[in-house]
Design a protein around this motif. Sequence first.
Motif, short mmCIF file in Angstrom:
data_model
loop_
_atom_site.label_atom_id
_atom_site.label_comp_id
_atom_site.label_asym_id
_atom_site.label_seq_id
_atom_site.Cartn_x
_atom_site.Cartn_y
_atom_site.Cartn_z
N ALA A 290 0.62 -1.14 -0.08
CA ALA A 290 0.16 -0.09 -0.04
C ALA A 290 0.71 1.43 0.11
CB ALA A 290 -0.95 -0.07 1.34
N LEU A 291 1.84 1.41 0.73
CA LEU A 291 2.78 2.28 1.03
C LEU A 291 3.55 2.55 -0.23
CD1 LEU A 291 4.22 1.81 4.53
CD2 LEU A 291 2.54 3.53 3.78
N PHE A 292 4.07 1.47 -1.05
CA PHE A 292 4.82 1.49 -2.32
C PHE A 292 3.91 1.97 -3.43
CE2 PHE A 292 6.79 -0.26 -6.06
CZ PHE A 292 8.06 -0.22 -5.72
N HIS A 293 2.59 2.11 -3.32
CA HIS A 293 1.99 2.23 -4.26
C HIS A 293 1.19 3.65 -3.91
CE1 HIS A 293 2.86 -0.43 -7.14
NE2 HIS A 293 2.38 -1.48 -6.60
N GLY A 294 1.42 4.06 -2.71
CA GLY A 294 0.95 5.62 -2.25
C GLY A 294 -0.50 5.06 -2.17
N VAL A 295 -1.15 4.13 -1.58
CA VAL A 295 -2.59 3.82 -1.27
C VAL A 295 -2.87 4.13 0.23
CG1 VAL A 295 -4.47 2.20 -1.70
CG2 VAL A 295 -2.68 2.54 -3.41
N PRO A 296 -3.91 4.70 0.74
CA PRO A 296 -4.26 4.44 2.22
C PRO A 296 -4.48 3.31 2.52
CG PRO A 296 -5.72 6.05 0.91
CD PRO A 296 -4.73 5.68 0.16
N SER A 297 -4.23 2.94 4.11
CA SER A 297 -4.36 1.75 4.40
C SER A 297 -5.77 1.91 5.45
CB SER A 297 -3.26 0.78 5.18
OG SER A 297 -2.19 0.74 4.31
N LEU A 298 -6.86 1.00 5.36
CA LEU A 298 -7.64 0.96 6.52
C LEU A 298 -7.40 -0.56 7.00
CD1 LEU A 298 -9.82 1.73 7.98
CD2 LEU A 298 -11.64 0.58 6.49
N VAL A 299 -6.74 -0.50 8.29
CA VAL A 299 -6.30 -1.54 8.63
C VAL A 299 -7.19 -2.23 9.81
CG1 VAL A 299 -4.22 -2.91 9.80
CG2 VAL A 299 -3.93 -0.74 8.46
N ILE A 300 -7.59 -3.57 9.65
CA ILE A 300 -8.63 -4.20 10.58
C ILE A 300 -7.85 -5.74 11.19
CG2 ILE A 300 -10.91 -5.08 11.12
CD1 ILE A 300 -11.90 -3.59 8.55
N PRO A 301 -6.97 -5.33 12.21
CA PRO A 301 -6.12 -6.30 12.48
C PRO A 301 -6.95 -7.56 13.22
CG PRO A 301 -5.69 -4.65 13.94
CD PRO A 301 -6.72 -4.38 13.19
N TYR A 302 -6.55 -8.81 13.15
CA TYR A 302 -6.91 -9.85 13.89
C TYR A 302 -5.97 -10.53 14.57
CZ TYR A 302 -5.84 -12.78 9.81
OH TYR A 302 -5.14 -13.36 8.69
N CYS A 303 -4.72 -10.32 14.31
CA CYS A 303 -3.67 -11.04 14.88
C CYS A 303 -2.12 -10.83 14.60
CB CYS A 303 -3.61 -12.53 15.24
SG CYS A 303 -3.21 -13.38 13.55
N TRP A 304 -1.22 -11.21 15.57
CA TRP A 304 0.28 -11.11 15.19
C TRP A 304 0.52 -9.56 14.91
CZ3 TRP A 304 2.03 -15.69 16.59
CH2 TRP A 304 3.45 -15.97 16.57
N LEU B 130 -17.63 1.87 9.58
CA LEU B 130 -16.81 1.51 8.33
C LEU B 130 -17.18 2.35 7.21
CD1 LEU B 130 -15.36 -0.72 6.76
CD2 LEU B 130 -17.54 -1.94 6.33
N ARG B 131 -18.25 2.88 7.20
CA ARG B 131 -18.62 3.50 5.90
C ARG B 131 -17.73 4.84 6.09
NH1 ARG B 131 -23.87 4.16 6.67
NH2 ARG B 131 -24.26 1.96 6.09
N GLU B 132 -17.85 5.39 7.32
CA GLU B 132 -17.43 6.82 7.72
C GLU B 132 -15.74 6.54 7.62
OE1 GLU B 132 -14.84 9.68 9.57
OE2 GLU B 132 -15.24 7.42 10.48
N ALA B 133 -15.15 5.63 8.02
CA ALA B 133 -13.76 5.29 7.86
C ALA B 133 -13.27 5.15 6.33
CB ALA B 133 -13.34 3.95 8.38
N ILE B 134 -14.08 4.98 5.64
CA ILE B 134 -13.76 4.54 4.20
C ILE B 134 -13.83 5.83 3.51
CG2 ILE B 134 -14.58 3.62 2.05
CD1 ILE B 134 -15.51 0.83 3.62
N LEU C 223 -10.71 7.99 1.88
CA LEU C 223 -10.92 8.33 0.23
C LEU C 223 -10.73 9.88 0.10
CD1 LEU C 223 -13.68 6.09 -0.91
CD2 LEU C 223 -11.40 6.06 -1.64
N ASN C 224 -11.43 10.72 1.15
CA ASN C 224 -11.19 12.09 0.89
C ASN C 224 -10.27 12.89 1.70
OD1 ASN C 224 -13.73 12.19 -0.77
ND2 ASN C 224 -14.79 11.80 1.09
N ASP C 225 -9.19 12.32 2.14
CA ASP C 225 -8.29 12.71 2.85
C ASP C 225 -7.17 13.20 2.08
OD1 ASP C 225 -6.23 13.40 4.79
OD2 ASP C 225 -6.71 11.91 6.17
N THR C 226 -7.21 14.76 1.59
CA THR C 226 -6.16 15.08 0.65
C THR C 226 -4.72 15.28 1.25
OG1 THR C 226 -8.17 16.43 -0.11
CG2 THR C 226 -5.78 17.00 -1.33
#
Lengths: 428, 310
Positions: free
Chosen positions: A341-355, A383-387, A391-394
């Motif tokens: 995601a970082l390499f391609h400049g794409v924001p991450s929405l991380v929903i971790p479950y372990c490790w 979830l909708r608000e986070a997405i 998407l709109n975080d310039t």
Amino acid sequence: MSHPRVIALFPEASFGAALNCVGIAQQLRHMGAIPVFLCHPGFTGMFAEYGFKEYHLPAPSQVQAQKNEDYWQAFINTHLPHFNLDAEEQLPTYVAPTWEAIVDTAIDAEAGVESLLDQIRPDAILLDNVIMFPAIVRSGYPWIRIVSCAETEIPDPNVPPYLSGLAPEDDAAVTRFEQTYLNATESAHRRYNAFRKSRGLRPLAPGNFLENSDRLNLLLAPSAVRYSRARPLPRERFVFLEGCVREESRFDPPQLPADDGPLIYMSFGSLGAIDTDLIGKMIDTFATLPARFMVNVGGFLEAYQHVPDNVYLGSWFPQPSVVEQSALFIHHGGNNSFCEALFHGVPSLVIPYCWDGHDNAQRAQATGTGRRLDRTTWSPDTLREAILALLNDTPMAARLQRISREMQAEPGARRAAEAVMAAIDVSH
Amino acid sequence: MADSRRNSRQNHIALAQQVIGVVLERGMNPGDHLPEQVFSEACGVSRTPIRAAFKILEEKEILAWKEEEGYFLEIGQADGLTEAAHRLEDMEDSLAQRILSDRADRRIGDIQSISALVRRYNVTRNSVLNALKILSRDGVVTQLPGRSWAFQPMFDTPKAVDESLAFRLTIEPQAILAPGFVMDIKKAGLLKMRMQELLDTQEGHITSTGFLRLDTEFHSFIAECSGNRFARGALLAHHRLRRATQKDISIPDFRLRQSLDEHLEILDSLERHQFELAADQMVLHLRRSRIRRPEAANRGIPPLMRGARQ
């Protein structure tokens, strides 16, 4: 004229490590080396499809294969609820039994690894794992460690504990987590040290299952999310990689019945895909958003019906190519995913479950490269608000574009291959 | 008559999409010339249908016609050429394709009533009936007693693809070995040329859809040449279904090229009438294509090859 270097790559039996190693192997091949793979049962053919020779660890018997399937069923029944616990609560419930299983894997694989290394006679071994296989050290061949988990795997006073998901400044929680981690892993660690001793290796400190290489250690930790260490790692032996993205075939997004809006990719890895209830509920929310969603559901495609018109399900995607075309990547915090995601400049929405998903979720939020969402308390609205917010975080988009440019100027896979070739050529 | 016109139009739309596939594979840019002869060879058809396909692309402003010069590319990949190719499917008579695609993508169930389809697609009952007739001709749906239609098994899961390869491993080598195998050398030559062109593209530029199209054409061609009418019929129907519904193939570039090389070797052996060798090469080719990734894997856990029971 010297012979081409034979490099034996030995990733653990997980997709993240395996595909990370494919990226490095592709670059080693470009440099004239001969990369080959030590391959766990179940991964047979996966590296051959990228053009690499495979050496296979012994396959399980049919009886064992059936046991494995039963094991998975038990695993799902047992651990699915544990993924809803926080990182500290997971230590006794998930992390401890996983370390026990990892130790079992190392013990079971030892004879096979020894035999394959005798057969390959490599110029170097690249180990991408969380545990040492004594046969590697005993072989006498130069070995290099790849840390493809989060940077937290290599401890430092300024780096929060591995698997904790904590911020470094959270002193009280850090101290408590460290002690709980040692207690939880004590049994597996004692057993592992006994195994090491039986194979002539020195014991490791509590909580530590893999020593650093004296020759070279590669860390998949881009500078944008790297910690400032109290005890900097020696540059001659520790090389940080700006991602490690493999060359992959091109992905053409399929046309969807509702084909408007930005492309959003979601993948929780093959383990995360077992939680079909969670993914099904998320898909219901996706149906309400003005975007197109590509969702990796792993081996569970048949669990889904009535897929919304703006959602496409697949059991496998050429992830680097999909991420490159995406406006947002929803993932579990796997280090490979986060770095892609970082390499391609794409924001991450991380929903971790372990490790180390917990660690990367915290880091994405702290560095302004994404957001963390809790898998147990999210609602369709959050979830909708986070997405929509991502998407709109310039400012975040601008920051990520800069990070992407910097990472792509020094691609990690190529840097890793260069460092490996240089390390082999240094007489030691 | 109306049916035949519609089918012809559908074929031209499909060919127009194929033309765009070739344009993308060759990395052509806006302003580049599209010689009819080159595209007729690349698509394995005569120049007449190529002209019809070019005309459709001109209508869609993807190509431009210049008097006495021919057709030129108006938009490139950066201008949304891929999306424009997708939009072609929205043209008339694409209802069958939309229904099929929605079923393969698990948007609709495997049993459908006419009225449910009328509601979903907001079209007339006759349109739905026509679409289902088109699909039933290819063996994709069958009419149940009453007013419902049932979809046949599709290539919509890794397990289905695996079962297809197991089936083909049994039949395809036998289709070659059966007495009476006759190969159309000219058609084989065209196929070889197109495979070579794909192999000549830059690394990472072969798309899965482009590969699948050529792959199904190659395997259908082998079936067409077979001397066993039942093997021929079963395989042709199977590859039609593959082409219509197989999705989700994501194969590394190395394997795509290796696979194309294997196709070329099989055709070489068949040209030399080395049928046993060609059948063995087909077995090798299909076995290599049958490799499956583990369905679940994680540290400390044995990789799982089959879907876990939920």
